[in-house]
Design a protein around this motif. Sequence first.
Motif, PDB file in Angstrom:
ATOM      1  N   CYS A  28       0.836  -1.213   0.000  1.00  0.00           N
ATOM      2  CA  CYS A  28       0.000   0.000   0.000  1.00  0.00           C
ATOM      3  C   CYS A  28       0.865   1.255   0.000  1.00  0.00           C
ATOM      4  O   CYS A  28       0.540   2.247  -0.673  1.00  0.00           O
ATOM      5  CB  CYS A  28      -0.936  -0.001   1.199  1.00  0.00           C
ATOM      6  N   THR A  32       0.788   4.002  -2.973  1.00  0.00           N
ATOM      7  CA  THR A  32       0.472   5.385  -2.618  1.00  0.00           C
ATOM      8  C   THR A  32       1.621   6.317  -2.990  1.00  0.00           C
ATOM      9  O   THR A  32       1.397   7.481  -3.350  1.00  0.00           O
ATOM     10  CB  THR A  32       0.160   5.492  -1.114  1.00  0.00           C
ATOM     11  N   ARG A  35       1.099   7.266  -6.485  1.00  0.00           N
ATOM     12  CA  ARG A  35       0.020   8.258  -6.580  1.00  0.00           C
ATOM     13  C   ARG A  35       0.525   9.663  -6.258  1.00  0.00           C
ATOM     14  O   ARG A  35       0.277  10.613  -7.014  1.00  0.00           O
ATOM     15  CB  ARG A  35      -1.102   7.875  -5.617  1.00  0.00           C
ATOM     16  N   PHE A  36       1.249   9.812  -5.126  1.00  0.00           N
ATOM     17  CA  PHE A  36       1.757  11.129  -4.755  1.00  0.00           C
ATOM     18  C   PHE A  36       2.779  11.632  -5.765  1.00  0.00           C
ATOM     19  O   PHE A  36       2.869  12.842  -6.021  1.00  0.00           O
ATOM     20  CB  PHE A  36       2.363  11.085  -3.352  1.00  0.00           C
ATOM     21  N   SER A  45       6.176  11.043  -1.704  1.00  0.00           N
ATOM     22  CA  SER A  45       6.317   9.758  -2.400  1.00  0.00           C
ATOM     23  C   SER A  45       7.623   9.067  -2.017  1.00  0.00           C
ATOM     24  O   SER A  45       7.653   7.854  -1.796  1.00  0.00           O
ATOM     25  CB  SER A  45       6.245   9.973  -3.915  1.00  0.00           C
ATOM     26  N   LEU A  48       7.358   7.558   1.421  1.00  0.00           N
ATOM     27  CA  LEU A  48       6.590   6.316   1.418  1.00  0.00           C
ATOM     28  C   LEU A  48       7.433   5.143   0.916  1.00  0.00           C
ATOM     29  O   LEU A  48       7.294   4.018   1.415  1.00  0.00           O
ATOM     30  CB  LEU A  48       5.331   6.483   0.566  1.00  0.00           C
TER      31      LEU A  48
END
Length: 251
Positions: A28, A32, A35-36, A45, A48
């Motif tokens: 996840c 994500t 996505r960022f 990002s 993450l």
Amino acid sequence: MSLPSPDTKSEVNVLQLLPNVITIGAICAGLTAIRFGYQGDFETSVRLILLACVLDGIDGRLARMMNSDSAVGAELDSLADFLNFGVAPALILHHWALKDTTGFGWIAVLGYTICCVLRLARFNVSSRLEKLSPDPAGSSDHFVGVPSPAGAVLVMLPMFVSFLFPDLAPLPPVAIALYIGIIGLLMISRLPTYSFKNVSIARNYAKYLMLAAVLMAAALFTYLWATLVLFSVVYVLSLLRAFQLDRRAKK
């Protein structure tokens, strides 16, 4: 790590699922991060991706401590590594610096990602062979090639530098593409790289190691980008040292 399967008992302790939950959490985090990255929030990002690295270091060790590792969990972990360290960093880098290139940027991304999946496949095969015929001397103190988590951190070094020095002129896209390709080749190389799995120290020095770990964690929380740049440079120097020692051993 383990998941219930038809050939095992019908019930499983909930705590034994914790390593798999951590692995899915890492997946996840990687998704994500993509996505960022495509929203332009590159610092989040990258954070993450770093979180995924931390979770990757936790899940397998936790599974072994709880005696809940399994073939299914190992495959899940490998798929998470491919996403978090082979796909996510490459896509983020492409959107950060290479999206306006004519095509060589995407070729570099493809090359890095393929190198990562080949690195993971080789590691999985080697691990299975070691289980079938374990080495009496114990597992090796070295990896063959740069591990995928380390490769993901190294490949994002240009981003760390840009976050640390925002006024610095950006590197040419060609240079970044070449750098991505070099990191990919290092992952599939036969270069012995240091592994700290079997490192041991005298009991008297354990307190100093714990102090160093606390200071490193504090540095990461306080001076994240500077610390990551320093770690990356030190790791590159260790690769150069490993290459030098390997050449001497072959002579």
